[in-house]
Design a protein around this motif. Structure first.
Motif, PDB file in Angstrom:
ATOM      1  N   CYS A   1     -70.140  88.405  38.277  1.00  0.00           N
ATOM      2  CA  CYS A   1     -71.060  88.782  39.343  1.00  0.00           C
ATOM      3  C   CYS A   1     -71.836  90.019  38.888  1.00  0.00           C
ATOM      4  CB  CYS A   1     -70.311  89.080  40.639  1.00  0.00           C
ATOM      5  SG  CYS A   1     -71.423  89.076  42.074  1.00  0.00           S
TER       6      CYS A   1
ATOM      7  N   SER B   1     -65.210  78.166  40.230  1.00  0.00           N
ATOM      8  CA  SER B   1     -66.296  78.726  41.024  1.00  0.00           C
ATOM      9  C   SER B   1     -65.788  79.201  42.377  1.00  0.00           C
ATOM     10  CB  SER B   1     -67.405  77.699  41.233  1.00  0.00           C
ATOM     11  OG  SER B   1     -67.055  76.817  42.265  1.00  0.00           O
ATOM     12  N   TYR B   2     -66.311  80.351  42.796  1.00  0.00           N
ATOM     13  CA  TYR B   2     -66.110  80.769  44.180  1.00  0.00           C
ATOM     14  C   TYR B   2     -67.027  79.832  44.968  1.00  0.00           C
ATOM     15  CZ  TYR B   2     -64.228  85.467  42.824  1.00  0.00           C
ATOM     16  OH  TYR B   2     -63.513  86.527  42.335  1.00  0.00           O
TER      17      TYR B   2
ATOM     18  N   TYR C   1     -58.308  82.851  47.563  1.00  0.00           N
ATOM     19  CA  TYR C   1     -58.301  84.275  47.241  1.00  0.00           C
ATOM     20  C   TYR C   1     -57.871  85.059  48.473  1.00  0.00           C
ATOM     21  CZ  TYR C   1     -60.291  88.536  44.943  1.00  0.00           C
ATOM     22  OH  TYR C   1     -60.499  89.756  44.352  1.00  0.00           O
TER      23      TYR C   1
ATOM     24  N   ASP D   1     -64.180  87.875  36.719  1.00  0.00           N
ATOM     25  CA  ASP D   1     -65.096  87.567  37.815  1.00  0.00           C
ATOM     26  C   ASP D   1     -66.508  87.728  37.253  1.00  0.00           C
ATOM     27  OD1 ASP D   1     -65.441  87.704  41.063  1.00  0.00           O
ATOM     28  OD2 ASP D   1     -66.870  89.052  40.090  1.00  0.00           O
TER      29      ASP D   1
ATOM     30  N   LYS E   1     -67.460  80.720  49.638  1.00  0.00           N
ATOM     31  CA  LYS E   1     -67.253  82.156  49.805  1.00  0.00           C
ATOM     32  C   LYS E   1     -68.012  82.632  51.035  1.00  0.00           C
ATOM     33  CE  LYS E   1     -67.846  86.610  47.529  1.00  0.00           C
ATOM     34  NZ  LYS E   1     -68.072  87.317  46.273  1.00  0.00           N
TER      35      LYS E   1
ATOM     36  N   LYS F   1     -62.535  81.460  49.809  1.00  0.00           N
ATOM     37  CA  LYS F   1     -62.323  82.899  49.965  1.00  0.00           C
ATOM     38  C   LYS F   1     -62.988  83.391  51.246  1.00  0.00           C
ATOM     39  CE  LYS F   1     -63.809  87.088  47.706  1.00  0.00           C
ATOM     40  NZ  LYS F   1     -64.803  87.647  46.855  1.00  0.00           N
TER      41      LYS F   1
ATOM     42  N   SER G   1     -68.834  84.568  41.266  1.00  0.00           N
ATOM     43  CA  SER G   1     -68.569  84.888  42.675  1.00  0.00           C
ATOM     44  C   SER G   1     -69.825  85.299  43.435  1.00  0.00           C
ATOM     45  CB  SER G   1     -67.557  86.038  42.760  1.00  0.00           C
ATOM     46  OG  SER G   1     -68.131  87.237  42.298  1.00  0.00           O
TER      47      SER G   1
ATOM     48  N   TYR H   1     -63.797  91.836  52.968  1.00  0.00           N
ATOM     49  CA  TYR H   1     -64.036  92.377  51.620  1.00  0.00           C
ATOM     50  C   TYR H   1     -64.229  93.894  51.633  1.00  0.00           C
ATOM     51  CZ  TYR H   1     -65.548  87.479  50.910  1.00  0.00           C
ATOM     52  OH  TYR H   1     -65.638  86.117  50.897  1.00  0.00           O
TER      53      TYR H   1
ATOM     54  N   GLN I   1     -73.938  84.725  50.970  1.00  0.00           N
ATOM     55  CA  GLN I   1     -72.589  84.279  51.298  1.00  0.00           C
ATOM     56  C   GLN I   1     -72.617  83.516  52.635  1.00  0.00           C
ATOM     57  OE1 GLN I   1     -70.221  87.866  51.083  1.00  0.00           O
ATOM     58  NE2 GLN I   1     -70.428  87.984  48.859  1.00  0.00           N
TER      59      GLN I   1
END
Ligand code: PBG
Length: 323
Positions: free
Chosen positions: A121, A192-193, A272, A119, A196, A249, A166, A202, A222
Motif C-alpha cells: 500500500c 488480496s485485501y 484480518y 502489505d 476491505k 477485513k 491493501s 483501523y 474502502q
C-alpha cells in the motif's frame, strides 16, 4: 426414553468435548504482523500506545522479535514499513533499499522457511496519508496502479513469498499480477485485501503505521460497512484478476461476510483481526474486565468457524505459546 434431545451428553467431560470439537486453531493458520521503522537507532523499539504490547521496531529489534516468535512456532508474517521519508509519489515504497525491502532480505536470510508477506500500500509512504496518488483532493485510481505494481515487484525482488495489496484501488490485482508475471514471478501468490471496509476499527493502526489521511477519509475507496452484496462483487473481481487468497477485513464484526465469501468462492479465505479489535480486548483485559486469553481464543475460533482458513492477528505471538 426421553423425547427431547440431550445435547449435554456430549459435553460431559473435556475428553468428549475435545472429541467432538468442530473448529481447531493451528499454528499454521496464524500470521503475525510487524511494524518496521527506518531508523539509524538499532535499539529503536517504540511502543504503540493504543496497541499495548505492539511496537515500531528497528531492523535489529525486528530480528530479535521474529527469532523468538519462530522458536514458538511462527510460520508466517506480514510487514508494514514506517519510512524516514514520505512524499506525494510514495517513493520510499518501491525503493530497493526501502525499509520493508531490507526487512524482507534480513528475514529470508535468517529463516528461509518463514513465509514473508509484505502489505502493499502507499499510505505509509505518502505525505498526505492516502493509499494512492492525490490530485485536486481526489485519490486517482489508474495512475496509482503502476506505483502499487512497482512496489509489489520490488518486494518480490527482495525475496517476499507473497504480496498483499491493501489499497482498494480497482484493478490493482491485475496490475500487480501482470507486472510480477512479466518479471518472471508468475509463481508468487497474491493475497488480496479483497473485501476491505472503511472501518473505524483501523484507528490504532494509523497511529502504529503513522498513516492517517491528512484530509478526508478512505470512504471513496474502502467499502461501506453496511454492504454485503458488494463484498461478493469485490471478491469476484479479485478472483478474476488473479488473486490467490481472498481477505476479509476487519474480522469479528464481519463474520457474516467471511461466511459468504467462504461459501461463494473456492479460494482460501483470510481474515484480518485488525488493530481496533486487538485494542478493545487489551483495554478490557487491562481493566480486569475480561479473561484476555479466553476472549482471544474465542474470537479467533469464531473467525475460523465463520470460514477463515487463515487469520492475521496481532495476538499471533501470544497464541502460538499456548497451542
Ligand atoms: C494500509 C492498511 C491499513 C490496515 C492494513 N493495511 C490501514 C488502512 O486501511 O487505513 C489496517 C490494519 C489494522 O487496523 O490493524 N492501507
Amino acid at each position: 426414553m426421553s423425547d427431547f434431545h440431550r445435547g449435554r451428553r456430549l459435553r460431559r467431560s473435556k475428553t468428549l468435548r475435545d472429541m467432538v470439537r468442530e473448529t481447531e486453531l493451528r499454528p499454521q493458520d496464524l500470521m503475525m504482523l510487524y511494524f518496521v521503522a527506518e531508523t539509524d537507532d538499532e535499539n529503536f523499539e517504540k511502543p504503540i500506545t493504543s496497541m499495548p504490547g505492539q511496537h515500531q521496531l528497528s531492523l535489529a529489534r525486528l530480528e530479535q522479535r521474529v527469532g523468538r516468535a519462530v522458536d514458538n512456532g511462527l510460520r508466517s508474517l506480514m510487514l508494514f514499513g514506517i519510512p524516514a521519508h514520505k512524499d506525494e509519489q510514495a517513493t520510499s515504497a518501491y525503493d530497493p533499499e526501502g525499509i520493508v525491502q531490507r526487512a524482507i532480505r534480513m528475514i529470508k536470510q535468517n529463516w528461509p522457511e518463514l513465509l514473508v508477506c509484505p502489505d502493499v500500500c502507499l499510505c505509509e509512504y505518502t505525505s498526505h496519508g492516502h493509499c494512492g496518488i492525490v490530485h485536486n483532493g481526489d485519490v486517482l485510481n489508474d495512475p496509482t496502479l503502476e506505483l502499487l505494481a512497482r512496489t509489489a515487484l520490488s518486494y518480490a525482488e527482495a525475496g517476499a513469498d507473497m504480496v498483499a495489496p491493501s489499497d482498494m484501488m480497482d484493478g490493482r490485482v491485475l496490475a500487480i499480477r501482470e507486472t510480477l508475471d512479466n518479471a518472471g514471478y508468475e509463481n508468487l501468490p497474491i493475497m488480496s485485501y479483497a473485501v476491505k471496509y472503511a472501518s473505524a476499527f483501523y484507528g490504532p493502526f494509523r497511529e502504529a503505521a503513522e498513516s492517517a489521511p491528512q484530509f478526508g477519509d478512505r470512504k471513496t475507496y474502502q467499502m461501506d460497512p453496511a454492504n454485503h452484496r458488494e463484498a461478493l462483487r469485490e471478491a469476484a473481481a479479485d478472483v478474476y484478476e488473479g488473486a490467490d487468497i481472498l481477505m476479509v477485513k476487519p474480522a469479528l464484526p464481519y463474520l457474516d461476510i467471511i461466511r459468504q465469501v467462504r461459501d461463494s468462492f473456492d479460494a482460501p479465505v483470510a481474515a484480518y483481526q485488525v488493530s481496533g479489535e486487538y485494542s478493545m480486548i487489551k483495554a478490557a483485559a487491562q481493566n480486569g474486565w475480561i479473561d484476555e486469553q479466553a476472549v482471544v481464543m474465542e474470537s479467533l475460533t469464531a473467525i475460523k468457524r465463520a470460514g477463515a482458513d487463515l487469520i492475521l492477528s496481532y495476538y499471533t505471538e501470544e497464541v502460538l505459546k499456548t497451542l
